[in-house]
Design a protein around this motif. Structure first.
Motif, PDB file in Angstrom:
ATOM      1  N   LEU A  41     -91.941 -70.098 -84.531  1.00  0.00           N
ATOM      2  CA  LEU A  41     -92.328 -69.032 -84.202  1.00  0.00           C
ATOM      3  C   LEU A  41     -91.045 -68.439 -82.501  1.00  0.00           C
ATOM      4  N   ASN A  42     -91.219 -66.791 -82.984  1.00  0.00           N
ATOM      5  CA  ASN A  42     -90.534 -65.928 -81.723  1.00  0.00           C
ATOM      6  C   ASN A  42     -90.690 -64.964 -82.169  1.00  0.00           C
ATOM      7  N   GLY A  43     -90.800 -64.593 -80.446  1.00  0.00           N
ATOM      8  CA  GLY A  43     -91.327 -62.749 -79.815  1.00  0.00           C
ATOM      9  C   GLY A  43     -90.211 -62.928 -79.214  1.00  0.00           C
ATOM     10  N   LYS A  44     -89.459 -61.500 -79.893  1.00  0.00           N
ATOM     11  CA  LYS A  44     -88.014 -60.359 -79.117  1.00  0.00           C
ATOM     12  C   LYS A  44     -89.053 -58.951 -79.277  1.00  0.00           C
ATOM     13  N   GLY A  45     -87.755 -58.803 -78.159  1.00  0.00           N
ATOM     14  CA  GLY A  45     -87.724 -56.962 -77.694  1.00  0.00           C
ATOM     15  C   GLY A  45     -86.739 -56.951 -77.670  1.00  0.00           C
ATOM     16  N   PHE A  46     -85.791 -55.596 -77.918  1.00  0.00           N
ATOM     17  CA  PHE A  46     -84.444 -54.973 -78.090  1.00  0.00           C
ATOM     18  C   PHE A  46     -83.800 -54.123 -78.056  1.00  0.00           C
ATOM     19  N   VAL A  47     -83.339 -53.328 -76.975  1.00  0.00           N
ATOM     20  CA  VAL A  47     -83.299 -51.855 -76.457  1.00  0.00           C
ATOM     21  C   VAL A  47     -82.242 -52.070 -78.682  1.00  0.00           C
ATOM     22  N   ASN A  48     -82.967 -50.594 -79.740  1.00  0.00           N
ATOM     23  CA  ASN A  48     -82.343 -50.712 -81.003  1.00  0.00           C
ATOM     24  C   ASN A  48     -81.356 -49.207 -80.105  1.00  0.00           C
ATOM     25  N   VAL A  66     -84.676 -59.322 -74.597  1.00  0.00           N
ATOM     26  CA  VAL A  66     -85.489 -60.780 -74.259  1.00  0.00           C
ATOM     27  C   VAL A  66     -86.478 -60.984 -75.590  1.00  0.00           C
ATOM     28  N   PHE A  67     -86.474 -62.638 -75.081  1.00  0.00           N
ATOM     29  CA  PHE A  67     -86.657 -63.338 -76.353  1.00  0.00           C
ATOM     30  C   PHE A  67     -87.915 -64.535 -76.133  1.00  0.00           C
ATOM     31  N   LEU A  68     -88.521 -64.983 -77.072  1.00  0.00           N
ATOM     32  CA  LEU A  68     -89.633 -65.906 -76.615  1.00  0.00           C
ATOM     33  C   LEU A  68     -90.011 -66.951 -77.652  1.00  0.00           C
ATOM     34  N   THR A  69     -89.086 -67.876 -77.226  1.00  0.00           N
ATOM     35  CA  THR A  69     -89.458 -69.512 -78.852  1.00  0.00           C
ATOM     36  C   THR A  69     -90.295 -70.506 -78.540  1.00  0.00           C
ATOM     37  N   HIS A  70     -91.541 -70.155 -80.081  1.00  0.00           N
ATOM     38  CA  HIS A  70     -91.698 -72.044 -78.747  1.00  0.00           C
ATOM     39  C   HIS A  70     -91.113 -72.916 -80.391  1.00  0.00           C
TER      40      HIS A  70
END
Length: 428
Positions: A288-295, A268-272
């Motif tokens: 600018l980007n924030g994300k989270g992922f299953v690693n 899931v990610f959010l960028t501006h």
């Protein structure tokens, strides 16, 4: 009588189209020059202008493109993504406010090469869904000076030229329509046939000249450079949903049995992004980007990589060589990794080559600091629009030396290339 009705309809319809063009022009020309910012071209013309400028950088599937379709290839990750923009243009003169993009991502390089190296496939296939909200573009120019006055005058000439062209085209069509005889359309009313053809023709003519006016205004602004700065911004929220899991062959130690482990790399990610276009300075993207992922432990470099060599020993245990092959030794686990990153892209004015820099910080079990130094290159078509984008990249992995068991501990620098290809029509 029939000829009079046709002529009346022709005049009304042609005049309505020209009136609409004049209304679009009046809205732009009516912006007070004392403000120093506002509209120099219409909203739909600015959509065209931004498309040609913004699409000059298309390095990743999350980068903005105002084309209906675009493809991204990332050689460093071996990933191909195909994206489709579902935006439907509105009939009024308006800038693009928001749209939804659906794309498919597939791992192509690893699967192909694995067949020739006798290694396990790292299959990845999934869908990406993202929603983008566009800001309102703003054009800055000299207060009540030559820039706005010149654009207003040139746009007025353009408008009247298109109006004259439109009238000629409509007159030629009306003469051809009047020449149609009843014997040439047997089995139907000649009047009904003419009315249907006339209605369809003027509907298509209206769309054609509204688009021509938009594209011509965009060309006018690009060629004249009669502005100081164009700014815009956009925000994108998206998710990646894997269909096929990643599969790994893992043993807890060199003497244990190998078992297959799985990971579904949901993201899931959010960028501006802030965008700046200046005739003097050039083009700047700041994201600018924030994300989270299953690693997982393997992709994070937490396990040893191993291969089986030779024959089994007397006790039946296979001889294992560390740091080679396609099997992994250690404690495998999946975990969630949040990350933040920033990217700055600069393309000088009138140049097809620029420079980019990206820094990414991960948190949690995998907390490496990574960066990418890139050289974006854009190739344009005969109309000056972006046709294909390349970015040559130098990738620096784990700059903070947080990974103790990375597969290649002495080689944390690699080279990659991304390719972005926008195609089809743009979203007006």
């Amino acid at each position: 009588m029939l000829s009079f009705i046709a002529t009346l309809t022709h005049g009304q319809t042609t005049d309505q189209i020209i009136t609409q063009l004049r209304q679009v022009n009046a809205k732009v020309a009516g912006t007070p020059c004392s403000l120093g910012k506002g509209m120099l071209i219409s909203n739909k013309a600015m959509n065209v202008f931004l498309n040609n400028k913004v699409s000059s950088y298309l390095s990743d599937g999350t980068d903005l493109s105002l084309y209906k379709n675009y493809v991204n290839l990332n050689t460093a990750e071996g990933r191909l993504s195909i994206n489709h923009n579902f935006h439907q243009p509105v009939d009024s003169d308006d800038y693009v406010r928001s749209f939804v993009i659906v794309g498919a991502r597939v791992n192509v390089a690893n699967t192909y090469s694995s067949r020739f190296s006798n290694k396990y496939f790292n299959n990845q296939l999934g869908f990406a869904l993202q929603k983008t909200w566009m800001g309102k573009p703003v054009t800055h120019y000299n207060n009540c000076d030559s820039q706005k006055f010149a654009i207003d005058a040139q746009r007025a000439v353009l408008l009247n030229s298109l109006a004259a062209e439109l009238k000629t085209k409509a007159s030629d069509y009306e003469r051809a329509l009047d020449s149609v005889k009843q014997s040439e359309v047997p089995g139907q009313s000649l009047t009904s046939a003419r009315n249907t053809l006339r209605r369809d023709f003027y509907a298509a003519l209206r769309l054609e000249y509204l688009q021509k006016f938009s594209e011509a205004q965009s060309d006018l602004l690009v060629q004249s450079n009669n502005f100081n700065l164009v700014t815009d911004n956009w925000t994108t929220f998206g998710v990646y949903l894997p269909i096929i899991p990643q599969k790994f062959q893992v043993g807890t130690d060199v003497g244990s049995d190998v078992s297959q482990r799985h990971n579904y790399p949901f993201e899931v990610f959010l960028t501006h992004t802030r965008f700046f276009e200046s005739p003097k300075i050039g083009r700047i993207f700041f994201t600018l980007n924030g994300k989270g992922f299953v690693n997982n432990a393997i992709q994070s470099g937490l396990l040893y990589q191993a291969d089986v060599n030779g024959s089994p020993a007397a006790n039946g245990t296979e001889i294992v060589t560390i740091n080679g092959g396609n099997r992994f030794i250690g404690n495998y686990r999946n975990f969630f990794t949040p990350a933040v990153s920033g990217k700055l892209v600069y393309i000088p004015g009138n140049s097809h080559v620029g420079v980019s820099f990206r820094m990414e910080k991960n948190f949690g079990t995998y907390h490496a600091l990574n960066s990418i130094l890139g050289i974006p290159i854009v190739l344009i078509d005969k109309k000056g629009a972006p046709a294909i984008n390349f970015e040559c990249q130098l990738l620096f992995v784990d700059m903070s030396n947080t990974i103790g068991k990375i597969q290649l501990p002495g080689n944390k620098t690699s080279i990659g290339v991304t390719v972005g290809i926008p195609f089809s029509k743009i979203v007006y």
